[in-house]
Design a protein around this motif. Structure first.
Motif, mmCIF file in Angstrom:
data_model
loop_
_atom_site.group_PDB
_atom_site.id
_atom_site.type_symbol
_atom_site.label_atom_id
_atom_site.label_comp_id
_atom_site.label_asym_id
_atom_site.label_seq_id
_atom_site.Cartn_x
_atom_site.Cartn_y
_atom_site.Cartn_z
ATOM 1 N N LEU A 122 0.817 -1.213 0.000
ATOM 2 C CA LEU A 122 0.000 0.000 0.000
ATOM 3 C C LEU A 122 0.848 1.259 0.000
ATOM 4 C CD1 LEU A 122 -2.727 -1.060 2.590
ATOM 5 C CD2 LEU A 122 -2.963 -0.941 0.110
ATOM 6 N N GLY A 123 2.178 1.102 -0.033
ATOM 7 C CA GLY A 123 3.065 2.254 -0.020
ATOM 8 C C GLY A 123 3.344 2.805 1.360
ATOM 9 N N GLN A 124 2.920 2.121 2.406
ATOM 10 C CA GLN A 124 3.142 2.562 3.787
ATOM 11 C C GLN A 124 4.446 1.947 4.288
ATOM 12 O OE1 GLN A 124 -0.457 1.995 6.182
ATOM 13 N NE2 GLN A 124 -1.713 2.239 4.350
ATOM 14 N N ARG A 125 5.553 2.440 3.761
ATOM 15 C CA ARG A 125 6.837 1.766 3.934
ATOM 16 C C ARG A 125 7.385 1.875 5.356
ATOM 17 N NH1 ARG A 125 9.540 3.649 -1.844
ATOM 18 N NH2 ARG A 125 8.208 2.334 -3.152
ATOM 19 N N GLU A 126 7.248 3.039 5.972
ATOM 20 C CA GLU A 126 7.764 3.189 7.334
ATOM 21 C C GLU A 126 6.997 2.303 8.309
ATOM 22 O OE1 GLU A 126 10.401 4.618 8.322
ATOM 23 O OE2 GLU A 126 10.956 5.721 6.508
ATOM 24 N N GLU A 127 5.675 2.266 8.156
ATOM 25 C CA GLU A 127 4.874 1.395 9.019
ATOM 26 C C GLU A 127 5.212 -0.070 8.772
ATOM 27 O OE1 GLU A 127 3.804 3.761 7.032
ATOM 28 O OE2 GLU A 127 2.240 4.997 7.958
ATOM 29 N N ALA A 128 5.437 -0.411 7.504
ATOM 30 C CA ALA A 128 5.810 -1.797 7.179
ATOM 31 C C ALA A 128 7.144 -2.157 7.819
ATOM 32 C CB ALA A 128 5.888 -1.971 5.665
ATOM 33 N N LEU A 129 8.080 -1.220 7.812
ATOM 34 C CA LEU A 129 9.384 -1.468 8.431
ATOM 35 C C LEU A 129 9.250 -1.670 9.934
ATOM 36 C CD1 LEU A 129 12.451 -1.611 8.455
ATOM 37 C CD2 LEU A 129 12.508 0.899 8.451
ATOM 38 N N GLU A 130 8.477 -0.837 10.578
ATOM 39 C CA GLU A 130 8.277 -0.996 12.026
ATOM 40 C C GLU A 130 7.695 -2.368 12.349
ATOM 41 O OE1 GLU A 130 5.795 2.187 13.291
ATOM 42 O OE2 GLU A 130 7.223 3.755 12.741
ATOM 43 N N THR A 131 6.768 -2.810 11.535
ATOM 44 C CA THR A 131 6.154 -4.118 11.746
ATOM 45 C C THR A 131 7.173 -5.235 11.570
ATOM 46 O OG1 THR A 131 4.050 -3.238 10.945
ATOM 47 C CG2 THR A 131 4.282 -5.613 10.977
ATOM 48 N N ALA A 132 8.009 -5.124 10.528
ATOM 49 C CA ALA A 132 9.039 -6.139 10.287
ATOM 50 C C ALA A 132 10.063 -6.161 11.415
ATOM 51 C CB ALA A 132 9.725 -5.875 8.955
ATOM 52 N N GLU A 133 10.419 -4.997 11.928
ATOM 53 C CA GLU A 133 11.378 -4.934 13.046
ATOM 54 C C GLU A 133 10.802 -5.605 14.279
ATOM 55 O OE1 GLU A 133 13.852 -0.840 12.020
ATOM 56 O OE2 GLU A 133 11.936 -0.708 13.069
ATOM 57 N N GLU A 134 9.518 -5.395 14.534
ATOM 58 C CA GLU A 134 8.888 -6.049 15.682
ATOM 59 C C GLU A 134 8.884 -7.561 15.509
ATOM 60 O OE1 GLU A 134 4.717 -6.098 18.278
ATOM 61 O OE2 GLU A 134 4.877 -4.816 16.500
ATOM 62 N N LEU A 162 12.620 -8.345 6.753
ATOM 63 C CA LEU A 162 13.163 -7.075 7.237
ATOM 64 C C LEU A 162 14.127 -6.474 6.208
ATOM 65 C CD1 LEU A 162 13.597 -4.931 9.424
ATOM 66 C CD2 LEU A 162 15.353 -6.421 10.423
ATOM 67 N N ALA A 163 14.929 -7.323 5.567
ATOM 68 C CA ALA A 163 15.857 -6.838 4.545
ATOM 69 C C ALA A 163 15.108 -6.124 3.423
ATOM 70 C CB ALA A 163 16.670 -8.006 3.986
#
Length: 549
Positions: free
Chosen positions: A165-177, A206-207
């Motif tokens: 959906l283009g929500q990259r920062e939120e996606a990154l936070e989720t992957a980090e968790e 995460l990568a």
């Protein structure tokens, strides 16, 4: 009615019966649904359109749909993706209503989200997954031993949906968790090789998320850690599916390429292509998508390694596979086709096939326009890139009038991107404005060209103040163009020379630091300045505005 009375050709009657049941309900209650309750495999054999039609029947028998759902393939399936999502969506709601078991609620939502995602319904998938994650969090607080692994897995998927959906920062936070949770499991007293496999998978995800936000070095570190875990487990006797190995190699190859390690990226991606070819031979419906993606990446790496003929072959095969996928279910695969067409166009230009390059790039732009209309956050950046390539192709043939509306569209797209994230996209807007100025000048619309170039200069001057190495070359280029525009518009010569002088000074500094890149351009700007310096009133002012270097 036994199995002997249900030969496979009966599946061909399912679409007809379904259409009849829509008009005459007794056909459904008396014939169609009793047949499907006893032989639900007929609906699956009937194909995607039949499954969709059944799912959309308001009067469909719930027991029949439940029976069909139990036979739907797990994982990706190019032939049935839409039907699988539709049937699952139809039966999950009643299942949730029938139980108060929170674990079942979370499992049902997680399953439905995955199937919606594979069918291209990314926004619905993200909404469903978000609800599932919230429930898994509650369950993990109550019983972490059983539920933290499932929470981590659901976060992995949720991150992928957000990224689409283009929500990259939120996606990154989720992957980090997800990675953090999997590390906790590894550190626990009851850690198993399965926990390590989950950590490797989470690190791979995460990568990808890190790469999407431009953190390439960290992305490669995560991919390499994932690969190291898998290597260690393999040495210890753990066996992986061929598709899992190929996916890991594809991810590693992409991250290596991001860091300029082309030969290593090629080797990893070639292993991925070989692996996915094997899986496609066994199950094309599940793995054609993977092979198409791998070939697309492989072609890009081959191109960077100056192996143009092989790059073209890989790109053409990738486009062929994406076309097959789009014909089966366009919603989930148009983005992949657009990306592959863009790469094919790039390689065609390098091979000297200008007309074919333009056709591929124009088709890519058409698809991205459609996708951006529905989901600008996820597709505007790609659309701007493809439109920029179209402009370059047209300009190379001096087709300025055709290129002008494309540059105008590019500027509009870039303005949307800047509104959402100025730091990430202002440089792109400046470049689009500069290109628009070039095309306007080519169409003899000098005043409008000047406005566009001046806006580009304002942006580039500000960016160069913060990061000179990245933005001074583009600033010097735009200043040179503006100086020539002012000259063509008969501006005061002192103003013309001041603008050219600023460009000349910057280019001289750049040439001193990197003569191979900038010496020729610095000489050209200096020669132009010297030519105009002695000019006085009455001298010819017929010099035309060419493309600034």
């Amino acid at each position: 009615m036994g199995e002997a009375l249900s030969p496979p050709y009966l599946s061909r009657a399912i679409p007809t019966l379904t259409a009849a049941a829509e008009r005459w309900p007794h056909v459904g209650s008396d014939y169609l649904y009793p047949l499907l309750k006893q032989h639900p495999q007929l609906a699956v054999q009937a194909g995607n359109a039949a499954l969709l039609a059944l799912a959309m029947q308001e009067s469909a028998d719930t027991d029949a749909l439940e029976a069909i759902e139990t036979l739907l393939p797990n994982g990706p399936h190019a032939d049935l993706a839409g039907g699988i999502a539709a049937i699952t969506h139809r039966v999950i709601g009643p299942r949730i209503e029938r139980t108060d078991n929170l674990r079942l609620h979370a499992m049902y939502r997680t399953e439905l989200a995955e199937r919606l995602y594979r069918a291209g319904f990314h926004e619905r998938a993200a909404d469903m997954a978000r609800n599932g994650v919230e429930i898994w969090r509650q369950l993990a607080d109550f019983d972490p031993f059983f539920n933290v692994p499932l929470l981590a897995s659901s976060l992995n998927w949720y991150g992928a949906y957000l990224a689409e959906l283009g929500q990259r920062e939120e996606a990154l936070e989720t992957a980090e968790e997800a990675v953090a949770l999997n590390r906790r499991l590894i550190d626990g007293d009851h850690a198993t090789s399965l926990d390590e496999q989950r950590l490797a998978e989470a690190l791979g995800n995460l990568a990808t998320r890190l790469s999407e936000v431009g953190r390439g070095a960290e992305a490669l570190a995560a991919a390499e850690e994932s690969a190291a875990i898998r290597d260690r487990l393999g040495t210890g006797g753990v066996r992986f599916y061929v598709s899992e190995d190929a996916t890991a190699q594809l991810n590693l190859g992409a991250r290596l390429a991001d860091q300029g390690r082309t030969e290593e990226a090629l080797a990893a991606t070639e292993r991925a292509v070989i692996g996915f070819r094997k899986t496609v031979e066994v199950n094309p419906a599940a793995h054609t998508f993977d092979l198409a993606m791998a070939l697309n990446n492989y072609g890009t790496h081959l191109f960077k390694a100056d192996r143009l003929a092989e790059a073209l072959a890989a790109a053409e095969e990738s486009v062929t596979l994406w076309r097959q996928l789009v014909l089966k279910w366009s919603l989930a695969h148009e983005q992949g086709l657009a990306m592959a067409l863009f790469n094919l166009g790039t390689f065609k230009v390098a091979a000297g096939y200008q007309a074919e390059a333009y056709a591929a790039t124009e088709e890519s732009a058409g698809i991205y326009r459609k996708l951006a209309a529905g989901n600008p956050a996820a597709n505007d950046e790609s659309l701007a890139t493809v439109l920029g390539r179209l402009t370059t192709l047209l300009q190379s043939e001096e087709r300025y009038a055709e290129a002008l509306p494309i540059t105008t569209e590019t500027v509009a797209v870039c303005r949307r991107l800047v509104a959402a994230d100025p730091a990430a996209h202002e440089a792109g807007l400046a470049h689009a404005l500069f290109e628009q100025g070039m095309m306007l000048s080519g169409c003899n619309r000098e005043l409008e060209a000047r406005f566009a170039v001046e806006e580009a200069i304002d942006i580039r001057r500000r960016l160069a103040g913060a990061n000179p190495a990245a933005h001074l070359p583009r600033l010097a280029q735009a200043l040179y163009a503006l100086g020539l525009l002012k000259y063509n518009m008969h501006d005061d010569m002192s103003d013309v020379l001041n603008t050219l002088s600023e460009s000349m000074v910057i280019y001289q500094r750049l040439a001193a630091a990197d003569p191979e890149t900038f010496a020729d351009t610095a000489w050209e700007v200096r020669a132009t300045f010297a030519e105009l310096l002695p000019e006085a009133e009455g001298r010819s002012r017929s010099r035309r505005f060419g493309r600034a270097p």
